[in-house]
Design a protein around this motif. Structure first.
Motif, mmCIF file in Angstrom:
data_model
loop_
_atom_site.group_PDB
_atom_site.id
_atom_site.type_symbol
_atom_site.label_atom_id
_atom_site.label_comp_id
_atom_site.label_asym_id
_atom_site.label_seq_id
_atom_site.Cartn_x
_atom_site.Cartn_y
_atom_site.Cartn_z
ATOM 1 N N PRO A 20 -9.261 -5.297 6.913
ATOM 2 C CA PRO A 20 -9.853 -5.058 5.587
ATOM 3 C C PRO A 20 -9.502 -6.172 4.614
ATOM 4 N N TYR A 21 -10.452 -6.447 3.733
ATOM 5 C CA TYR A 21 -10.257 -7.494 2.726
ATOM 6 C C TYR A 21 -11.009 -7.071 1.473
ATOM 7 N N PRO A 22 -10.447 -7.325 0.287
ATOM 8 C CA PRO A 22 -11.134 -6.885 -0.937
ATOM 9 C C PRO A 22 -12.426 -7.646 -1.183
ATOM 10 N N LEU A 23 -13.436 -6.943 -1.657
ATOM 11 C CA LEU A 23 -14.697 -7.575 -2.040
ATOM 12 C C LEU A 23 -14.608 -7.927 -3.516
ATOM 13 N N TYR A 24 -14.440 -9.207 -3.819
ATOM 14 C CA TYR A 24 -14.245 -9.655 -5.186
ATOM 15 C C TYR A 24 -15.550 -9.784 -5.967
ATOM 16 N N LEU A 160 -1.638 -7.903 1.665
ATOM 17 C CA LEU A 160 -1.159 -6.968 2.683
ATOM 18 C C LEU A 160 0.298 -6.592 2.423
ATOM 19 N N HIS A 161 1.130 -7.585 2.191
ATOM 20 C CA HIS A 161 2.546 -7.327 1.942
ATOM 21 C C HIS A 161 2.728 -6.485 0.670
ATOM 22 N N LYS A 162 2.002 -6.839 -0.384
ATOM 23 C CA LYS A 162 2.126 -6.138 -1.659
ATOM 24 C C LYS A 162 1.689 -4.682 -1.546
ATOM 25 N N ASN A 163 0.534 -4.432 -0.904
ATOM 26 C CA ASN A 163 0.000 -3.076 -0.836
ATOM 27 C C ASN A 163 0.778 -2.192 0.125
ATOM 28 N N ILE A 164 1.293 -2.766 1.218
ATOM 29 C CA ILE A 164 2.125 -1.976 2.134
ATOM 30 C C ILE A 164 3.394 -1.534 1.416
ATOM 31 N N LYS A 165 4.005 -2.456 0.707
ATOM 32 C CA LYS A 165 5.238 -2.136 -0.015
ATOM 33 C C LYS A 165 4.973 -1.105 -1.106
ATOM 34 N N ASN A 264 -3.193 -1.778 2.968
ATOM 35 C CA ASN A 264 -3.741 -2.926 3.680
ATOM 36 C C ASN A 264 -4.183 -3.941 2.640
ATOM 37 N N ALA A 265 -4.781 -5.033 3.057
ATOM 38 C CA ALA A 265 -5.149 -6.092 2.115
ATOM 39 C C ALA A 265 -6.213 -5.648 1.123
ATOM 40 N N GLY A 266 -6.993 -4.627 1.478
ATOM 41 C CA GLY A 266 -8.046 -4.153 0.599
ATOM 42 C C GLY A 266 -7.601 -3.124 -0.412
ATOM 43 N N GLY A 267 -6.410 -2.576 -0.250
ATOM 44 C CA GLY A 267 -5.912 -1.537 -1.148
ATOM 45 C C GLY A 267 -5.082 -0.516 -0.391
ATOM 46 N N TYR A 268 -5.357 0.769 -0.640
ATOM 47 C CA TYR A 268 -4.679 1.859 0.059
ATOM 48 C C TYR A 268 -5.671 2.574 0.974
ATOM 49 N N GLN A 269 -5.110 3.287 1.958
ATOM 50 C CA GLN A 269 -5.865 4.216 2.782
ATOM 51 C C GLN A 269 -5.165 5.565 2.694
ATOM 52 N N PRO A 280 -10.432 5.377 0.996
ATOM 53 C CA PRO A 280 -9.880 4.161 0.380
ATOM 54 C C PRO A 280 -9.475 4.358 -1.080
ATOM 55 N N VAL A 281 -8.498 3.554 -1.492
ATOM 56 C CA VAL A 281 -8.164 3.400 -2.907
ATOM 57 C C VAL A 281 -8.374 1.928 -3.222
ATOM 58 N N SER A 282 -9.280 1.631 -4.138
ATOM 59 C CA SER A 282 -9.578 0.246 -4.471
ATOM 60 C C SER A 282 -8.357 -0.450 -5.047
ATOM 61 N N ARG A 283 -8.282 -1.732 -4.792
ATOM 62 C CA ARG A 283 -7.142 -2.528 -5.252
ATOM 63 C C ARG A 283 -6.953 -2.412 -6.762
ATOM 64 N N SER A 284 -8.050 -2.413 -7.511
ATOM 65 C CA SER A 284 -7.960 -2.366 -8.970
ATOM 66 C C SER A 284 -7.499 -1.011 -9.491
ATOM 67 N N ILE A 285 -7.615 0.032 -8.654
ATOM 68 C CA ILE A 285 -7.267 1.386 -9.088
ATOM 69 C C ILE A 285 -5.849 1.761 -8.680
ATOM 70 N N ILE A 286 -5.189 0.919 -7.875
ATOM 71 C CA ILE A 286 -3.857 1.246 -7.370
ATOM 72 C C ILE A 286 -2.865 1.586 -8.483
ATOM 73 N N PRO A 287 -2.754 0.808 -9.568
ATOM 74 C CA PRO A 287 -1.788 1.178 -10.616
ATOM 75 C C PRO A 287 -2.046 2.555 -11.208
ATOM 76 N N GLN A 288 -3.320 2.873 -11.459
ATOM 77 C CA GLN A 288 -3.681 4.180 -12.003
ATOM 78 C C GLN A 288 -3.384 5.284 -10.994
ATOM 79 N N PHE A 289 -3.660 5.015 -9.713
ATOM 80 C CA PHE A 289 -3.375 5.995 -8.660
ATOM 81 C C PHE A 289 -1.874 6.273 -8.571
#
Length: 298
Positions: A20-24, A160-165, A264-269, A280-289
């Motif tokens: 997975p990879y984010p769609l910018y 990937l490292h950031k979202n896994i952590k 994963n690199a695209g966000g959360y699952q 999925p949880v979009s990368r931009s929504i992770i802080p709010q989630f």
């Protein structure tokens, strides 16, 4: 960078392309992204002259040549990815391989555009030769793919490292039923199709254009309802229920149903109770989630 090394050495490259990879290239981000690309390309060409320049052939100033060679590719990329974004039903399906494929198509289009532009800016009798046709395409790929093959793997590894952590820090606890006895009348686009929803029984809602598919607990079973209502309209009607959250442009989740969060690199699952598909949880929504999960589990 350990994750990146693992994908390129221990696992086949094909496996890496499927990650997975984010769609910018969303409607909100595209114009900003390609404006930055235009400025970088324009300034780089203007000050560094990366390719051989025969100024005796120029029909206009080198400034305007650099401008056209930066502006037109940015426009091509903007239009192309706007179309891709329009026809992409789920950002969750975007992968490293799709990113590379579509960028390659854009670079090919830019190479063809540069070839067609030659007669406008260069006074050369061989402008329409196959030599310059392949040379312009080659130059587009040399510059584009050199940057892409560095940026994408590096960015993938960081995400990937950031979202896994980050996902490991999300704590799923026993469901906290807010407004336990509440019931909400859902107004749909077809008045006769309106229905009552007990928010705490809802597992997840999946969007399909102007329709939404509801997955709801009913005694010992899970029922599915298909209603003519967009996810945006539904989200507005359920704004009083903090446990219900839109995690992605195509999904609205009851956070009390979350049993596991992975990154994963695209966000959360998300793994949900009594629902087989990963949400999925979009990368931009992770802080709010993260904030919403913390407040529910406090």
């Amino acid at each position: 960078m350990d994750n990146l090394y693992q994908y390129f050495s221990a696992k086949p490259f094909r496996k890496f392309l499927q990650q997975p990879y984010p769609l910018y290239y969303t409607r909100q981000n595209s114009w900003k992204l390609f404006t930055v690309i235009f400025l970088i390309s324009f300034l780089f060409n203007l000050f560094f002259e990366p390719f051989d320049v025969n100024k005796s052939e120029h029909k206009m100033s080198y400034f305007w040549i650099c401008f056209l060679h930066a502006f037109l590719p940015a426009i091509i990329a903007f239009i192309y990815f706007s179309v891709v974004n329009f026809y992409t039903k789920s950002y969750n399906t975007w992968t490293v391989g799709k990113e590379l494929l579509h960028i390659s198509i854009v670079l090919l289009l830019i190479g063809i555009e540069n070839f067609l532009l030659r007669d406008l800016i260069y006074d050369n009798p061989n402008n329409w030769s196959f030599r310059y046709f392949f040379e312009e395409i080659r130059n587009a790929f040399l510059v584009g793919m050199l940057i892409v093959m560095i940026i994408i793997p590096f960015n993938y590894s960081l995400l990937l490292h950031k979202n896994i952590k980050s996902a490991q820090e999300v704590k799923e606890k026993s469901p906290k039923f807010l407004n336990e006895s509440a019931v909400k009348l859902i107004h749909t686009q077809v008045k006769s199709d309106e229905f009552e929803l007990y928010p705490n029984d809802l597992i997840v809602v999946r969007s399909d254009g102007n329709y939404s598919e509801f997955f709801i607990h009913s005694k010992d079973d899970v029922i599915k309802l298909l209603k003519r209502i967009s996810l945006k309209e539904l989200e507005q009607q359920l704004s009083d229920f903090p446990q219900l959250m839109k995690t992605h442009r195509g999904w609205l989740v009851n956070l009390n149903s979350v049993t596991q969060t992975t990154g994963n690199a695209g966000g959360y699952q998300l793994t949900l109770t009594d629902f087989a598909e990963k949400v999925p949880v979009s990368r931009s929504i992770i802080p709010q989630f993260n904030e919403r999960m913390s407040s529910l589990n406090a």
